[in-house]
Design a protein around this motif. Structure first.
Motif, mmCIF file in Angstrom:
data_model
loop_
_atom_site.group_PDB
_atom_site.id
_atom_site.type_symbol
_atom_site.label_atom_id
_atom_site.label_comp_id
_atom_site.label_asym_id
_atom_site.label_seq_id
_atom_site.Cartn_x
_atom_site.Cartn_y
_atom_site.Cartn_z
ATOM 1 N N ASP A 55 20.728 74.437 65.130
ATOM 2 C CA ASP A 55 20.515 73.516 64.005
ATOM 3 C C ASP A 55 19.574 72.398 64.447
ATOM 4 O OD1 ASP A 55 20.647 71.931 61.755
ATOM 5 O OD2 ASP A 55 22.835 71.974 61.604
ATOM 6 N N GLU A 56 18.324 72.516 64.083
ATOM 7 C CA GLU A 56 17.271 71.567 64.469
ATOM 8 C C GLU A 56 17.306 71.254 65.976
ATOM 9 O OE1 GLU A 56 16.400 68.515 61.705
ATOM 10 O OE2 GLU A 56 17.443 69.508 60.067
ATOM 11 N N SER A 92 22.542 73.129 57.137
ATOM 12 C CA SER A 92 23.636 73.033 58.112
ATOM 13 C C SER A 92 24.915 73.658 57.556
ATOM 14 C CB SER A 92 23.890 71.574 58.492
ATOM 15 O OG SER A 92 22.756 71.032 59.142
HETATM 16 MG MG LIG Z 1 21.303 69.699 58.535
#
Ligand SMILES: [Mg+2]
Ligand SMILES: Nc1ncnc2c1ncn2[C@@H]1O[C@H](COP(=O)(O)OP(=O)(O)O)[C@@H](O)[C@H]1O
Length: 225
Positions: A166-167, A45
Motif C-alpha cells: 500500500d503506497e 486501501s
Molecule cells: Mg490508502
C-alpha cells in the motif's frame, strides 16, 4: 487466484454510514504484477485490506484460490495473513525497538517455526533485499529505504504467494523508491503475485496491468492509465 464479485464495504461510524466500496469486480491470476491507482479516498486501501483478509466485505463475494473467504474461520484467516499474503505499508510498521533480525523473525514466531530454521530464513530474506550488513540495526539506525527493505523481508519470511503493498514508496525519495520497486520486479519474476497501490505513474507503468479505482468502483481493469 483472487476473485472479487460485486464487493461492497460500508463503514459505520456512530450513526453515519459510508460506502467505501460500491461493487468491486476484480480478479488476479497467480503471478500477475498489478498496480492499483486512483484518487485519495477512492477505496484503494479498503480493497487491499479485503484482498489480504485484514477486513471482510459487507456485501458481495471473495474467493481466494477458489475458496469463499466468508466461510473461513478466524484461525484460517489468521493463517492466510501469516503465510499466504505478505503486507508492505507506506509507514513500514516496524517494531521501533527491535533489530532488523527481530522484526523479520516476528511472522516466523507466529508460524511456530523452530529457532534454527528462523535464523536461517531471517538471514536469507535480509540478504535477498540487500541488507545482510544491517541485520543487527534498529529502525532508527536505518534509512527510509532500508526500513522498507526490512519490511519487505518481513513480508517474505513465510514465503507468501501474494505480496500486497500500500503506497510502499510514498515516504521515500525517488532513488530509494526505485530500489524498492526493483525488488518487487524481481519478486514478480520469481513468480509472486504482486499488487501495488501507488500514486506514482512510473511505478504503475512497470506493472503488467493498471487497475483504476474511482469513488469505490473499478473505473478500468485494463492496462491503460
Ligand atoms: Mg490508502
Ligand atoms: N475505518 C474506517 N471507518 C470509516 N471510514 C473509513 C475507514 N477507512 C476508510 N474510510 C473511508 O473510506 C474511504 C476510502 O478510504 P481508503 O480505502 O483508505 O481510500 P484510499 O486508500 O484510496 O485513499 C475514505 O473516504 C475513508 O475516509
Amino acid at each position: 487466484m483472487i476473485d472479487l464479485k460485486d464487493v461492497e464495504k460500508t463503514y459505520v461510524t456512530g450513526t453515519v454510514e459510508f460506502k467505501a466500496l460500491k461493487g468491486i469486480n476484480f480478479r488476479a491470476e497467480k503471478g500477475e504484477y498489478i498496480s492499483v491507482v486512483g484518487p485519495s479516498g477512492s477505496g484503494k486501501s479498503t480493497l487491499m485490506n479485503i484482498i489480504g483478509c485484514l477486513d471482510v466485505p459487507t456485501a458481495g463475494e471473495y474467493y481466494l484460490e477458489g475458496r469463499p473467504v466468508i466461510e473461513m474461520t478466524s484461525n484460517q484467516l489468521a493463517d492466510i495473513r501469516n503465510r499466504k499474503v505478505g503486507f508492505v505499508f507506506q509507514a513500514f510498521n516496524l517494531l521501533p525497538y527491535a533489530t532488523s533480525f527481530e522484526n523479520v523473525e516476528v511472522p516466523l514466531l507466529f508460524a511456530k517455526l523452530n529457532g534454527r530454521y528462523r535464523r536461517r530464513r531471517v538471514l536469507e530474506v535480509l540478504a535477498q533485499v540487500g541488507l545482510a550488513d544491517k541485520v543487527n540495526n534498529k529502525p532508527t539506525e536505518l534509512s527510509g529505504g532500508e526500513m522498507q527493505r526490512v519490511a519487505i523481508a518481513r513480508a517474505l519470511a513465510n514465503e507468501p504467494d501474494i505480496i500486497l503493498a500500500d503506497e510502499p514508496t510514498g515516504n521515500l525519495d525517488s532513488a530509494s523508491g526505485g530500489e524498492i520497486v526493483r525488488i518487487f520486479d524481481e519478486l514478480n519474476k520469481l513468480g509472486k503475485t504482486i499488487i501495488i497501490i501507488t500514486h506514482d505513474v512510473n511505478i504503475a507503468s512497470r506493472t503488467d496491468r493498471i487497475v483504476k479505482l474511482k469513488d469505490g468502483l473499478v473505473e478500468s481493469n485494463g492496462n491503460m492509465l
